[in-house]
Design a protein around this motif. Structure first.
Motif, PDB file in Angstrom:
ATOM      1  N   SER A  46      35.631  42.521  54.187  1.00 23.06           N
ATOM      2  CA  SER A  46      35.566  41.836  52.863  1.00 23.06           C
ATOM      3  C   SER A  46      36.391  42.682  51.853  1.00 23.06           C
ATOM      4  N   ALA A  47      36.870  42.374  50.854  1.00 21.26           N
ATOM      5  CA  ALA A  47      37.564  42.977  49.730  1.00 21.26           C
ATOM      6  C   ALA A  47      37.236  42.317  48.442  1.00 21.26           C
ATOM      7  N   LEU A  48      37.412  43.073  47.383  1.00 19.18           N
ATOM      8  CA  LEU A  48      37.564  42.807  45.991  1.00 19.18           C
ATOM      9  C   LEU A  48      38.744  43.080  45.458  1.00 19.18           C
ATOM     10  N   LEU A  49      39.457  42.023  44.951  1.00 16.80           N
ATOM     11  CA  LEU A  49      40.709  42.344  44.167  1.00 16.80           C
ATOM     12  C   LEU A  49      40.776  42.144  42.744  1.00 16.80           C
ATOM     13  N   ILE A  50      41.050  43.098  42.092  1.00 20.96           N
ATOM     14  CA  ILE A  50      41.086  43.024  40.478  1.00 20.96           C
ATOM     15  C   ILE A  50      42.674  43.202  40.124  1.00 20.96           C
ATOM     16  N   ALA A  51      43.281  42.230  39.458  1.00 17.80           N
ATOM     17  CA  ALA A  51      44.466  42.353  39.132  1.00 17.80           C
ATOM     18  C   ALA A  51      44.755  41.356  37.893  1.00 17.80           C
ATOM     19  N   PRO A  52      45.778  41.767  37.056  1.00 18.49           N
ATOM     20  CA  PRO A  52      46.040  40.958  35.857  1.00 18.49           C
ATOM     21  C   PRO A  52      46.257  39.570  36.225  1.00 18.49           C
ATOM     22  N   THR A  53      46.282  38.709  35.116  1.00 21.10           N
ATOM     23  CA  THR A  53      46.792  37.493  35.104  1.00 21.10           C
ATOM     24  C   THR A  53      48.243  37.283  35.641  1.00 21.10           C
ATOM     25  N   GLY A  54      48.421  36.377  36.743  1.00 18.16           N
ATOM     26  CA  GLY A  54      49.828  36.288  36.782  1.00 18.16           C
ATOM     27  C   GLY A  54      49.940  37.479  38.067  1.00 18.16           C
ATOM     28  N   GLY A  55      49.207  38.514  38.641  1.00 18.54           N
ATOM     29  CA  GLY A  55      49.419  39.234  39.643  1.00 18.54           C
ATOM     30  C   GLY A  55      49.380  38.746  41.036  1.00 18.54           C
ATOM     31  N   GLY A  56      49.166  37.386  41.197  1.00 24.27           N
ATOM     32  CA  GLY A  56      49.255  37.005  42.574  1.00 24.27           C
ATOM     33  C   GLY A  56      47.791  36.770  43.349  1.00 24.27           C
ATOM     34  N   LYS A  57      46.922  36.869  42.663  1.00 20.76           N
ATOM     35  CA  LYS A  57      45.385  36.945  43.372  1.00 20.76           C
ATOM     36  C   LYS A  57      45.291  35.616  44.071  1.00 20.76           C
ATOM     37  N   THR A  58      45.531  34.446  43.538  1.00 23.96           N
ATOM     38  CA  THR A  58      45.258  33.322  44.505  1.00 23.96           C
ATOM     39  C   THR A  58      45.862  33.389  45.610  1.00 23.96           C
ATOM     40  N   LEU A  59      47.337  33.496  45.679  1.00 24.82           N
ATOM     41  CA  LEU A  59      48.017  33.789  46.713  1.00 24.82           C
ATOM     42  C   LEU A  59      47.354  34.798  47.857  1.00 24.82           C
ATOM     43  N   ALA A  60      47.016  35.952  47.195  1.00 27.07           N
ATOM     44  CA  ALA A  60      46.339  37.014  48.130  1.00 27.07           C
ATOM     45  C   ALA A  60      45.213  36.486  48.786  1.00 27.07           C
ATOM     46  N   GLY A  61      44.540  35.748  47.957  1.00 23.90           N
ATOM     47  CA  GLY A  61      43.147  35.066  48.603  1.00 23.90           C
ATOM     48  C   GLY A  61      43.455  34.170  49.773  1.00 23.90           C
ATOM     49  N   PHE A  62      44.550  33.583  49.896  1.00 28.90           N
ATOM     50  CA  PHE A  62      44.875  32.224  50.657  1.00 28.90           C
ATOM     51  C   PHE A  62      45.466  32.722  51.934  1.00 28.90           C
ATOM     52  N   LEU A  63      46.303  33.782  51.859  1.00 24.97           N
ATOM     53  CA  LEU A  63      47.423  34.144  52.726  1.00 24.97           C
ATOM     54  C   LEU A  63      46.596  34.393  54.290  1.00 24.97           C
ATOM     55  N   ALA A  64      45.593  34.792  54.199  1.00 25.01           N
ATOM     56  CA  ALA A  64      44.967  35.237  55.590  1.00 25.01           C
ATOM     57  C   ALA A  64      44.665  33.874  56.169  1.00 25.01           C
ATOM     58  N   SER A  65      44.221  32.771  55.368  1.00 27.98           N
ATOM     59  CA  SER A  65      43.751  31.523  55.978  1.00 27.98           C
ATOM     60  C   SER A  65      45.122  30.822  56.233  1.00 27.98           C
ATOM     61  N   LEU A  66      45.971  30.908  55.608  1.00 28.30           N
ATOM     62  CA  LEU A  66      47.012  30.183  55.958  1.00 28.30           C
ATOM     63  C   LEU A  66      47.854  30.723  57.178  1.00 28.30           C
ATOM     64  N   ILE A  67      47.932  32.134  57.603  1.00 27.24           N
ATOM     65  CA  ILE A  67      48.194  32.592  58.603  1.00 27.24           C
ATOM     66  C   ILE A  67      47.547  32.190  59.548  1.00 27.24           C
ATOM     67  N   GLU A  68      45.963  32.198  59.590  1.00 32.61           N
ATOM     68  CA  GLU A  68      45.586  31.837  60.728  1.00 32.61           C
ATOM     69  C   GLU A  68      45.584  30.139  61.239  1.00 32.61           C
ATOM     70  N   LEU A  69      45.643  29.722  60.080  1.00 33.63           N
ATOM     71  CA  LEU A  69      46.099  28.115  60.399  1.00 33.63           C
ATOM     72  C   LEU A  69      47.304  27.889  61.128  1.00 33.63           C
ATOM     73  N   GLU A  70      48.276  28.654  60.842  1.00 30.53           N
ATOM     74  CA  GLU A  70      49.644  28.626  61.406  1.00 30.53           C
ATOM     75  C   GLU A  70      49.560  29.059  62.805  1.00 30.53           C
ATOM     76  N   ASP A  71      48.627  30.091  63.028  1.00 29.80           N
ATOM     77  CA  ASP A  71      48.536  30.503  64.569  1.00 29.80           C
ATOM     78  C   ASP A  71      47.848  29.452  65.134  1.00 29.80           C
ATOM     79  N   LYS A  72      47.174  28.334  64.986  1.00 24.63           N
ATOM     80  CA  LYS A  72      46.404  27.259  65.638  1.00 24.63           C
ATOM     81  C   LYS A  72      47.257  26.208  66.188  1.00 24.63           C
TER      82      LYS A  72
END
Length: 68
Positions: A42-68
């Motif tokens: 688990s992790a907590l990410l604090i970054a300013p608006t426009g810092g790429g938080k949403t993509l950071a939150g989804f990248l692992a899921s996208l990578i896992e989906l690609e592996d299937k």
């Protein structure tokens, strides 16, 4: 993790290529969060608006989906 820190984790293809095709590089906090999520941590990410938080939150899921 400050953006000046050198990340150890690198994105697999096709994700690295997606960033590169746009002339972008993933931000260190995106790599760190993705690495933690793929490790099952688990992790907590604090970054300013426009810092790429949403993509950071989804990248692992996208990578896992690609592996299937």
């Amino acid at each position: 993790m400050p953006d000046s820190a050198a990340p150890v984790f690198t994105l697999p293809e096709p994700f690295a290529g997606w960033f590169g095709a746009r002339g972008w590089q993933p931000r260190p906090h995106q790599l760190a969060l993705t690495e933690a999520a793929l490790a099952g941590d688990s992790a907590l990410l604090i970054a300013p608006t426009g810092g790429g938080k949403t993509l950071a939150g989804f990248l692992a899921s996208l990578i896992e989906l690609e592996d299937k």
